[in-house]
Design a protein around this motif. Sequence first.
Motif, mmCIF file in Angstrom:
data_model
loop_
_atom_site.group_PDB
_atom_site.id
_atom_site.type_symbol
_atom_site.label_atom_id
_atom_site.label_comp_id
_atom_site.label_asym_id
_atom_site.label_seq_id
_atom_site.Cartn_x
_atom_site.Cartn_y
_atom_site.Cartn_z
ATOM 1 N N VAL A 83 -0.821 31.338 -37.916
ATOM 2 C CA VAL A 83 -1.918 30.535 -38.112
ATOM 3 C C VAL A 83 -2.194 29.875 -36.817
ATOM 4 O O VAL A 83 -3.034 28.815 -36.750
ATOM 5 C CB VAL A 83 -1.810 29.395 -39.146
ATOM 6 C CG1 VAL A 83 -1.763 30.126 -40.578
ATOM 7 C CG2 VAL A 83 -0.654 28.583 -38.984
ATOM 8 N N ALA A 84 -1.961 30.376 -35.643
ATOM 9 C CA ALA A 84 -2.097 29.833 -34.389
ATOM 10 C C ALA A 84 -3.466 29.242 -33.868
ATOM 11 O O ALA A 84 -3.715 28.065 -33.650
ATOM 12 C CB ALA A 84 -1.776 30.677 -33.287
ATOM 13 N N THR A 85 -4.323 30.430 -33.966
ATOM 14 C CA THR A 85 -5.902 30.014 -33.595
ATOM 15 C C THR A 85 -6.425 28.974 -34.579
ATOM 16 O O THR A 85 -7.381 28.175 -34.027
ATOM 17 C CB THR A 85 -6.503 31.200 -33.737
ATOM 18 O OG1 THR A 85 -6.654 31.703 -35.060
ATOM 19 C CG2 THR A 85 -6.140 32.414 -32.796
ATOM 20 N N GLU A 86 -6.116 28.929 -35.637
ATOM 21 C CA GLU A 86 -6.652 27.789 -36.682
ATOM 22 C C GLU A 86 -5.837 26.543 -36.416
ATOM 23 O O GLU A 86 -6.600 25.439 -36.786
ATOM 24 C CB GLU A 86 -6.366 28.321 -38.152
ATOM 25 C CG GLU A 86 -6.815 29.505 -38.383
ATOM 26 C CD GLU A 86 -6.486 30.236 -39.819
ATOM 27 O OE1 GLU A 86 -5.816 29.644 -40.644
ATOM 28 O OE2 GLU A 86 -6.679 31.371 -39.892
ATOM 29 N N SER A 87 -4.613 26.681 -36.701
ATOM 30 C CA SER A 87 -3.743 25.224 -36.382
ATOM 31 C C SER A 87 -3.462 24.642 -35.385
ATOM 32 O O SER A 87 -3.050 23.303 -35.170
ATOM 33 C CB SER A 87 -2.638 25.544 -37.279
ATOM 34 O OG SER A 87 -1.747 26.347 -36.510
ATOM 35 N N ALA A 88 -3.259 25.360 -34.066
ATOM 36 C CA ALA A 88 -2.813 24.644 -32.950
ATOM 37 C C ALA A 88 -3.444 23.536 -32.506
ATOM 38 O O ALA A 88 -2.716 22.306 -32.198
ATOM 39 C CB ALA A 88 -2.884 25.733 -31.669
ATOM 40 N N ALA A 101 4.366 9.539 -31.858
ATOM 41 C CA ALA A 101 5.372 9.304 -32.737
ATOM 42 C C ALA A 101 5.760 10.558 -33.509
ATOM 43 O O ALA A 101 6.748 10.768 -33.968
ATOM 44 C CB ALA A 101 4.945 8.270 -33.733
ATOM 45 N N VAL A 102 4.977 11.572 -33.550
ATOM 46 C CA VAL A 102 5.298 12.869 -34.165
ATOM 47 C C VAL A 102 4.816 14.108 -33.463
ATOM 48 O O VAL A 102 3.581 14.025 -32.913
ATOM 49 C CB VAL A 102 4.347 12.764 -35.657
ATOM 50 C CG1 VAL A 102 4.786 13.986 -36.367
ATOM 51 C CG2 VAL A 102 4.589 11.681 -36.308
ATOM 52 N N GLU A 103 5.666 14.942 -33.161
ATOM 53 C CA GLU A 103 5.224 16.071 -32.379
ATOM 54 C C GLU A 103 4.506 17.052 -33.515
ATOM 55 O O GLU A 103 4.558 17.155 -34.736
ATOM 56 C CB GLU A 103 6.512 16.794 -31.891
ATOM 57 C CG GLU A 103 7.769 17.125 -33.100
ATOM 58 C CD GLU A 103 7.480 18.669 -33.527
ATOM 59 O OE1 GLU A 103 6.774 19.461 -32.812
ATOM 60 O OE2 GLU A 103 8.116 18.846 -34.548
ATOM 61 N N PRO A 104 3.784 18.016 -32.813
ATOM 62 C CA PRO A 104 2.750 18.782 -33.673
ATOM 63 C C PRO A 104 3.346 19.489 -34.571
ATOM 64 O O PRO A 104 2.967 19.760 -35.811
ATOM 65 C CB PRO A 104 2.254 19.615 -32.499
ATOM 66 C CG PRO A 104 2.259 18.805 -31.144
ATOM 67 C CD PRO A 104 3.569 17.925 -31.232
ATOM 68 N N GLY A 105 4.677 20.168 -34.527
ATOM 69 C CA GLY A 105 5.395 20.957 -35.310
ATOM 70 C C GLY A 105 5.646 20.193 -36.628
ATOM 71 O O GLY A 105 6.013 21.081 -37.707
ATOM 72 N N ALA A 106 5.924 18.878 -36.441
ATOM 73 C CA ALA A 106 6.310 18.249 -37.516
ATOM 74 C C ALA A 106 5.202 18.192 -38.587
ATOM 75 O O ALA A 106 5.574 17.958 -39.827
ATOM 76 C CB ALA A 106 6.717 16.933 -37.170
ATOM 77 N N PHE A 107 4.110 18.397 -38.323
ATOM 78 C CA PHE A 107 3.110 18.499 -39.307
ATOM 79 C C PHE A 107 2.763 19.691 -39.786
ATOM 80 O O PHE A 107 1.796 20.033 -40.910
ATOM 81 C CB PHE A 107 1.545 18.055 -38.528
ATOM 82 C CG PHE A 107 1.513 16.808 -38.116
ATOM 83 C CD1 PHE A 107 1.322 15.608 -39.085
ATOM 84 C CD2 PHE A 107 1.611 16.321 -36.741
ATOM 85 C CE1 PHE A 107 1.242 14.574 -38.880
ATOM 86 C CE2 PHE A 107 1.491 14.778 -36.331
ATOM 87 C CZ PHE A 107 1.210 13.847 -37.365
ATOM 88 N N GLY A 108 3.536 20.699 -39.299
ATOM 89 C CA GLY A 108 3.281 22.252 -39.694
ATOM 90 C C GLY A 108 3.377 22.489 -41.224
ATOM 91 O O GLY A 108 2.596 23.313 -41.694
#
Length: 761
Positions: A83-88, A101-108
Amino acid sequence: MSATTHPAPAAPPSAAALTGKRRIAFAVWADADRLPALPALLRGLALTNQTVCEDFLVLHDGLPEGAAQRVAAYHPRAELRCVATESAARLASWAKASGGAVEPGAFGVLEAFRLRDYDTVIVLDAEGVVCGPLGRLLTLRRGLAAAPYRPGGDAPGTQVLVVQREHLTDAFCARLDEVASQGAYPRERGAAGVLAQALALAGEEFVPLDPEGVFAAAEPDLQEAKLADSADFGAELAAFQARFMALSGAAHHDLLVHFGAPHAARTGDVGCARRVAAAYIAAGEYQDAVDLLGSVRIPVDDAWPHEVYGQALMSVSRDEEARAHLRLATASPNWAPPAFARLAQIAWVRGDDDAARELALAGLDADPTHRPCRQMLVRAAAVDGPAEQAGATAPAAEPADPREQLAHVAFYMPQQGNAGDKVLPEAVRLAFDPDPGPRRWHSVHAHRLFDEAALARVNSRRGLVIGGGGLFLPDTMPNGNSAWQWNVPDDLLDRIEVPIAVYAVGFNLFDGQSYRHERFRTALRKLAEKAAFFGLRNHGSIAQVRRLLPPELHDKVRFQPCPTTVTRHIVRGWRDPEQREDTVLLNAAYDRAGLRFGHDYGHFLAELASAVRALGSYAEVRCVAHTVEDERIAYDLRREHGVALPVVPMYDFDNDEIRAAYARTKLVIGMRGHAGMVPFGCGTPIISLISHPKMAYFLADIERPEWGVSVHDRDLSTRLTARAAALLTHHEAAVADVHDRQARLWRTTQQNAALLHSLGF
């Protein structure tokens, strides 16, 4: 469009869309940092939930080469969805809004809410481990369930989520986006804080889950399960396959095959091969079972694998080899009864009733209670054809001129067999001739091998009718000659000289079944080419069969309703009841229960109990059993919910009694196809409990889809009660509606009858 150009047939609706069966998936978010822990999660899932195998989605924004292959090694239905193109950009903006406070992957993990092809999604933390049964999660139907962020807390976490369709929406995703992009949530909770605030904005509360004993953070040693080099990975996988196959108890077909087949191939383990082969057989994958057991050395005195191998071989019509293995199995007291039952079946299929009786008796000597042996004893003594079903004890004398007869291929059900299948062959005959007996008809049992003698008998008649049930089904009585229910080799079909009519046959695959091998497709094409008339009993079957035929044969396939649906028009002297009993007849089916109910049987039973209680104020509800096994609904309702129903043992009725029982009741609520079509044909209102596509096919044909309720319906009790109450309250109008829709089917039947007459039938 030129006359020789044929458009591709439209794809029919999916089986799940017709049955309402829930589409369930597990989902995790994995990036390069979280990926190494994923094998531990998958291993724990397989080891602690052997009977569970739903789709497993790995959502990611880019993973190392080889990740897909190695993840798939631990789950047969794993799928990596990038889902890279949609979510990055979205996850990066959320991380920025968190002030770092939160790195991007933690929202994945929140990307799971963007799935649209499932009804229930169970979201797991990729860095956790499944340590217990997840059955309760699979049965949840309402709300958004979550393990609390802290034990005993009042805010949801994201370690374990059960998300239903109402939250898998663009609207809910927009709410998540709004909260995360504004940073308006407890940032120390990361994705869990976003989820909690999104629920709060809508005034929703989460359903708390207790993950204790079910899901936990991975131990350090499990975190070390890296996707290492190929040699290390191969050894680790082999060790896990051995560990899985060492477990006792039932296991899901897909897991057994995925882990067991390579283990058996690598080790030659006979017990493992036998277990996997039995799973193949249960799924109708007979050649796979033959190939697997043929690849290992079975000791002469190891009876169980010989019994399973014999069953697999007879299922692909390699009868001589099957006999050899089954004879070896009879040496064991434990496996002699089923082996003798199968040997009796082979003899019966080949027309040797005397040998079938002797073999069935030998099985009963080993175990007087063995039901399959007793059934084969009854079958070997039975007379094929509707006359036997009505109680005749001997065949009628052969008519002076067989050329006045039609030969009739059908599944002739013995006493205590499926009531609907008993009615069917006679109904087919009545659609052609008011006399359904042996003076006008020559019976050919579909399950018996069509050999040279059978060919000669058919060719001495004036025509051949094939019809009486869902004969396009791979597993009731499997054979390798046609791969459907009529056991006819191609060369003998080619040599039939009289006209052939395929009449009101159904394509009866369950949701989850398929014809995996080419044999059925080629046999079906040969039959369609050979037949003068090719009529299927619903438009759903027509769509499925046309997809398997070349374009030039599509127009040959036509609609011919099941003759049971026009019973009032074909039974001589039929009279509608002057008065009906104040009853509702309820039928439930349990063959292939896993395919019918999935994870929803408990829900179905509870909802049905509620509906039965409510309908008791309108009429007496009775259980009508087409088979002995159908009585289970009465037992389960009483045991689980204290609802007691009298049982009508329709499996013991003759055809006239079956029709009379359905004609004099006010409403039939049925799960079997002919628990709908037979009462409808008798003029009785129906409601179908849909667990098979054919139920929806029939209701679509009569333009009354509202007469069906899925067994998976979340509001089953409410819908069923309302629809049944309406039909009972306005009963005269409901009966008139049935008569009107039946008249339309009768007109089609009459038009086809005129065509058949012109063809010599």
